[in-house]
Write a protein that holds these residues in place. Structure first.
Motif, mmCIF file in Angstrom:
data_model
loop_
_atom_site.group_PDB
_atom_site.id
_atom_site.type_symbol
_atom_site.label_atom_id
_atom_site.label_comp_id
_atom_site.label_asym_id
_atom_site.label_seq_id
_atom_site.Cartn_x
_atom_site.Cartn_y
_atom_site.Cartn_z
ATOM 1 N N ARG A 218 0.860 -1.188 0.000
ATOM 2 C CA ARG A 218 0.000 0.000 0.000
ATOM 3 C C ARG A 218 0.895 1.237 0.000
ATOM 4 N N THR A 219 1.322 1.637 -1.201
ATOM 5 C CA THR A 219 2.241 2.762 -1.289
ATOM 6 C C THR A 219 1.601 4.060 -0.823
ATOM 7 N N SER A 220 0.279 4.125 -0.842
ATOM 8 C CA SER A 220 -0.380 5.329 -0.327
ATOM 9 C C SER A 220 -0.069 5.518 1.151
ATOM 10 N N ASP A 221 0.078 4.396 1.895
ATOM 11 C CA ASP A 221 0.448 4.511 3.310
ATOM 12 C C ASP A 221 1.857 5.077 3.461
ATOM 13 N N LEU A 222 2.769 4.655 2.581
ATOM 14 C CA LEU A 222 4.130 5.173 2.645
ATOM 15 C C LEU A 222 4.169 6.665 2.330
ATOM 16 N N LEU A 223 3.443 7.077 1.296
ATOM 17 C CA LEU A 223 3.423 8.493 0.919
ATOM 18 C C LEU A 223 2.806 9.339 2.025
ATOM 19 N N HIS A 224 1.722 8.834 2.602
ATOM 20 C CA HIS A 224 1.071 9.569 3.689
ATOM 21 C C HIS A 224 2.005 9.687 4.892
ATOM 22 N N PHE A 225 2.721 8.609 5.205
ATOM 23 C CA PHE A 225 3.666 8.633 6.322
ATOM 24 C C PHE A 225 4.795 9.624 6.046
ATOM 25 N N ALA A 226 5.314 9.634 4.818
ATOM 26 C CA ALA A 226 6.390 10.560 4.472
ATOM 27 C C ALA A 226 5.926 12.008 4.594
ATOM 28 N N GLN A 227 4.711 12.288 4.151
ATOM 29 C CA GLN A 227 4.190 13.654 4.240
ATOM 30 C C GLN A 227 4.009 14.076 5.691
ATOM 31 N N ASP A 228 3.461 13.180 6.519
ATOM 32 C CA ASP A 228 3.279 13.508 7.937
ATOM 33 C C ASP A 228 4.620 13.723 8.631
ATOM 34 N N SER A 229 5.607 12.871 8.315
ATOM 35 C CA SER A 229 6.923 13.005 8.942
ATOM 36 C C SER A 229 7.572 14.328 8.566
ATOM 37 N N TRP A 230 7.406 14.730 7.307
ATOM 38 C CA TRP A 230 8.007 15.995 6.884
ATOM 39 C C TRP A 230 7.318 17.185 7.562
ATOM 40 N N ARG A 231 6.001 17.121 7.654
ATOM 41 C CA ARG A 231 5.280 18.226 8.296
ATOM 42 C C ARG A 231 5.647 18.337 9.776
ATOM 43 N N ASN A 232 5.827 17.184 10.440
ATOM 44 C CA ASN A 232 6.140 17.187 11.872
ATOM 45 C C ASN A 232 7.622 17.352 12.155
ATOM 46 N N LEU A 278 17.500 19.475 4.518
ATOM 47 C CA LEU A 278 18.027 18.928 3.280
ATOM 48 C C LEU A 278 18.344 20.057 2.312
ATOM 49 N N PRO A 279 19.494 19.988 1.645
ATOM 50 C CA PRO A 279 19.840 21.040 0.683
ATOM 51 C C PRO A 279 18.800 21.126 -0.437
ATOM 52 N N GLY A 280 18.387 22.326 -0.743
ATOM 53 C CA GLY A 280 17.429 22.530 -1.811
ATOM 54 C C GLY A 280 15.986 22.321 -1.414
ATOM 55 N N PHE A 281 15.729 21.928 -0.161
ATOM 56 C CA PHE A 281 14.376 21.699 0.328
ATOM 57 C C PHE A 281 14.028 22.756 1.369
ATOM 58 N N PRO A 282 12.750 23.086 1.501
ATOM 59 C CA PRO A 282 12.360 23.937 2.632
ATOM 60 C C PRO A 282 12.600 23.200 3.944
ATOM 61 N N HIS A 283 12.712 23.954 5.015
ATOM 62 C CA HIS A 283 13.017 23.350 6.309
ATOM 63 C C HIS A 283 11.872 22.443 6.735
ATOM 64 N N PRO A 289 4.554 21.334 3.898
ATOM 65 C CA PRO A 289 4.409 20.126 3.086
ATOM 66 C C PRO A 289 5.677 19.829 2.294
ATOM 67 N N ILE A 290 5.810 18.572 1.875
ATOM 68 C CA ILE A 290 6.925 18.202 1.007
ATOM 69 C C ILE A 290 6.765 18.916 -0.323
ATOM 70 N N PRO A 291 7.826 19.520 -0.847
ATOM 71 C CA PRO A 291 7.694 20.196 -2.142
ATOM 72 C C PRO A 291 7.340 19.201 -3.233
ATOM 73 N N PRO A 292 6.536 19.608 -4.212
ATOM 74 C CA PRO A 292 6.169 18.694 -5.292
ATOM 75 C C PRO A 292 7.385 18.315 -6.126
ATOM 76 N N LEU A 293 7.261 17.158 -6.784
ATOM 77 C CA LEU A 293 8.380 16.640 -7.577
ATOM 78 C C LEU A 293 8.786 17.616 -8.672
ATOM 79 N N ALA A 294 7.816 18.339 -9.231
ATOM 80 C CA ALA A 294 8.130 19.271 -10.320
ATOM 81 C C ALA A 294 9.082 20.367 -9.866
#
Length: 632
Positions: A218-232, A278-283, A289-294
């Motif tokens: 369930r990759t949606s669970d992984l993506l959701h977890f990654a987004q929550d971890s980045w926000r927190n 991370l270099p090139g990423f917002p803090h 939120p995680i910046p979009p891939l684009a």
């Protein structure tokens, strides 16, 4: 027997003195054996030998006593330290004693949806046993504490290493209920022990081991977890291990150290790791939120070419490298499928691509991508036409990226627009343009244009039809006048200054296409022509005066220049795009291609049809557009 009895006295009488002495010597042991106890306790050894023997006995007894005491101390120490180690929870060991540095390098060995991801991980590891059992030096230690701890440190240094075997490690979220994220299988490994470690971690031992990671389907669970971890700003997970087996000593040796053994069951540990900047990423954190891939990927180059009846593609892209500068990773080839997104249909797979193996480079990672266009069903060509039209008009396109390695994973991204905006239609003109009056004005001539594809698009195509939408100007088109986003209908509002006419055929015009040479800064180039016959020339509302001035220049002058500005739709057939399934397709249509040009119109362009007959009839046909005093 008489001779025997009589023969004895003679020797006794003759050797009386000597025999008496001999008898005394030979019979002494016999006499002493029957003597008193004082005679029996006499030690025949010299006194010096007796003193050495006593000393050896004393030394043996004292040494035995010391050994017993030392063994007792060691047993007490071992019991004490073992008790302390046994009382420590896995969380205490992980947070207070175990030190892991890295990983410094990750090599992706194999990726399989069924088997998981095999990676070889390199890093450094060590266990501060002194901190675990409380034997590290402390300036406040008393005399007995120093002795007690020094003995413990001596034991740790002799143990030197412990070997660890674990069952599968399951990783879940710390939510309620927990969500499974992945399982990890690691081979047996050994951990070096230390006491009073230096602060620079030079004592850590390098470790390299293959690790099998099986992420959730369930990759949606992984993506959701990654987004929550980045926000927190924190990665918070639980780890569950059925068994952990720890033994003293190294993996490859067998010694007394193996007797030091501890087995843990159903070990559950909560881990919290701070997400680093991370270099090139917002803090991370701050509910960002995680910046979009684009925003992280830049398309450096994009090429299309025909090869063996296939349309192959090559691309170079860069992506921001978020890893620390000392971190290294190597990857195998990764396959992907690129699909077009459309509001009216499901995603349409259009290309199969793969990335070449790559390494991390700072500040950006370079990805070399290669692949080919997939066979397309006939109903996919409208979506492909829209994609190419947007691209050639310097507009981005939504796409989706998936991989057969993880069937449930789909990432929506944006295919970036080219920069600068490509000019596809060039040198546009209308050759031998003629205008004739009637109930409405009709234009005829031959449209000529060059189709110049962007650099990197070296493909074989055939322009089969065109549909122009043209504004006609009195004179050259001003530089500051540009056509808006197509379609032009309805007419631009406000009308451009100087425009007086509008030409748009009701149907496609059949075209001829010839390949021409092109320079290095462009792709494939073609010369295209299409005839227009009696196509209505609409005089724009309120622009009769401009039209009259234009016609007057033709009639009374040497001719006039008509500027043309507009957009065109082009129907093309591209070699190398295979079709699949039943049904017919009209190929691709590229819409909204902007162009500008000019036309030289001479006197002969205002021709008089035979239907008008006399010159007077011809003059009457033009009179309503040209002041009477201007007519001959």
């Amino acid at each position: 027997m008489a001779p025997d009895v009589e023969s004895e006295p003679a020797p006794l009488l003759v050797n009386k003195g000597k025999d008496k002495a001999r008898d005394a010597t030979e019979r002494t042991p016999l006499l002493q054996s029957g003597s008193s106890s004082s005679v029996r306790t006499q030690d025949p050894r010299p006194p010096a030998q007796r003193r050495i023997g006593l000393r050896l006995v004393y030394i043996f007894l004292i040494t035995t006593l010391i050994c017993i005491c030392a063994l007792a101390i060691i047993v007490i120490l071992a019991w004490s330290y073992s008790s302390r180690a046994s009382d420590m929870s896995p969380e205490d060991i992980l947070h207070k004693a175990l030190i892991v540095q890295g990983p410094d390098r990750v090599d992706v060995l194999n990726v399989s949806f069924s088997d998981g991801i095999w990676v070889n991980v390199e890093g450094s590891i060590g266990l501060d046993a002194g901190a675990a059992v409380g034997i590290n030096s402390d300036p406040g230690d008393g005399f007995l504490d120093k002795i007690w701890k020094s003995l413990g440190r001596w034991g740790v240094r002799n143990l030197d290493n412990v070997s660890v075997w674990t069952s599968t490690i399951n990783i879940t979220t710390r939510s309620d209920p927990p969500v499974f994220l992945a399982s990890v299988d690691i081979p047996p490994f050994q951990i070096p022990l230390t006491v009073d470690p230096p602060a620079d971690h030079t004592w850590l031992q390098h470790i390299s081991a293959p690790v099998l990671i099986k992420p959730t389907s369930r990759t949606s669970d992984l993506l959701h977890f990654a987004q929550d971890s980045w926000r927190n700003g924190q990665v918070m997970v639980n780890t569950e291990v059925t068994t952990v087996d720890v033994r003293g000593g190294e993996l490859s040796t067998s010694s007394w150290k193996r007797r030091l053994h501890r087995r843990l069951s159903d070990v559950e540990t909560a881990l919290s790791l701070k997400v680093p900047a991370l270099p090139g990423f917002p803090h991370p954190g701050r509910h960002t939120p995680i910046p979009p891939l684009a925003d992280l990927v830049t398309l450096r180059s994009f090429e299309l070419a025909n090869e063996a009846e296939k349309l192959i593609l090559q691309a170079v892209a860069t992506i921001v490298d978020p890893a620390p500068t000392k971190f290294s990773i190597t990857t195998p080839t990764f396959p992907f499928v690129v699909s077009l997104l459309s509001d009216s249909s499901s995603p349409i797979p259009i290309a199969s691509v793969q990335t070449d193996p790559f390494r991390l480079t700072h500040p950006n990672i370079t990805l070399d991508i290669s692949g080919y266009v997939l066979p397309l069903p006939p109903d996919a060509f409208p979506a492909l036409s829209a994609f190419l039209s947007h691209y050639l008009a310097a507009r981005s396109n939504p796409i989706s990226i998936s991989t057969p390695l993880i069937p449930d994973l789909t990432i929506e991204a944006t295919f970036p627009a080219p920069s600068p905006k490509p000019q596809i239609l060039r040198n546009v003109t209308i050759h031998d343009m003629k205008i004739k009056p009637g109930n409405s004005f009709l234009a005829s001539g031959t449209i000529l244009a060059h189709v110049i594809l962007p650099k990197g698009m070296n493909i074989d195509l055939n322009v089969q039809r065109v549909l122009p939408d043209v504004l006609v100007f009195d004179g050259e088109v001003p530089d500051d006048v540009h056509i808006g986003i197509p379609p032009v209908q309805p007419l631009p509002d406000p009308l451009p200054e100087g425009a007086f006419g509008h030409i748009r055929p009701d149907d496609w015009l059949k075209a001829r296409c010839v390949s021409i040479e092109h320079d290095e800064e462009a792709g494939s180039s073609y010369a295209v022509s299409a005839k227009i016959v009696d196509v209505p020339l609409e005089v724009l509302p309120g622009r009769q005066k401009e039209f009259s001035n234009f016609v007057t220049k033709i009639v009374f002058g040497t001719g006039a220049v008509a500027g043309i500005l507009g957009t065109a739709a082009v129907g093309v057939d591209v070699r190398g795009i295979p079709t699949q399934g039943r049904g017919s397709s009209n190929g691709m249509e590229l819409n909204g291609l902007p162009f500008r040009g000019s036309v030289k119109v001479g006197k002969g362009s205002l021709f008089r049809p035979a239907a008008f007959g006399t010159t007077e009839n011809w003059r009457n046909a033009w009179r309503k557009f040209i002041p009477r005093h201007h007519l001959p």
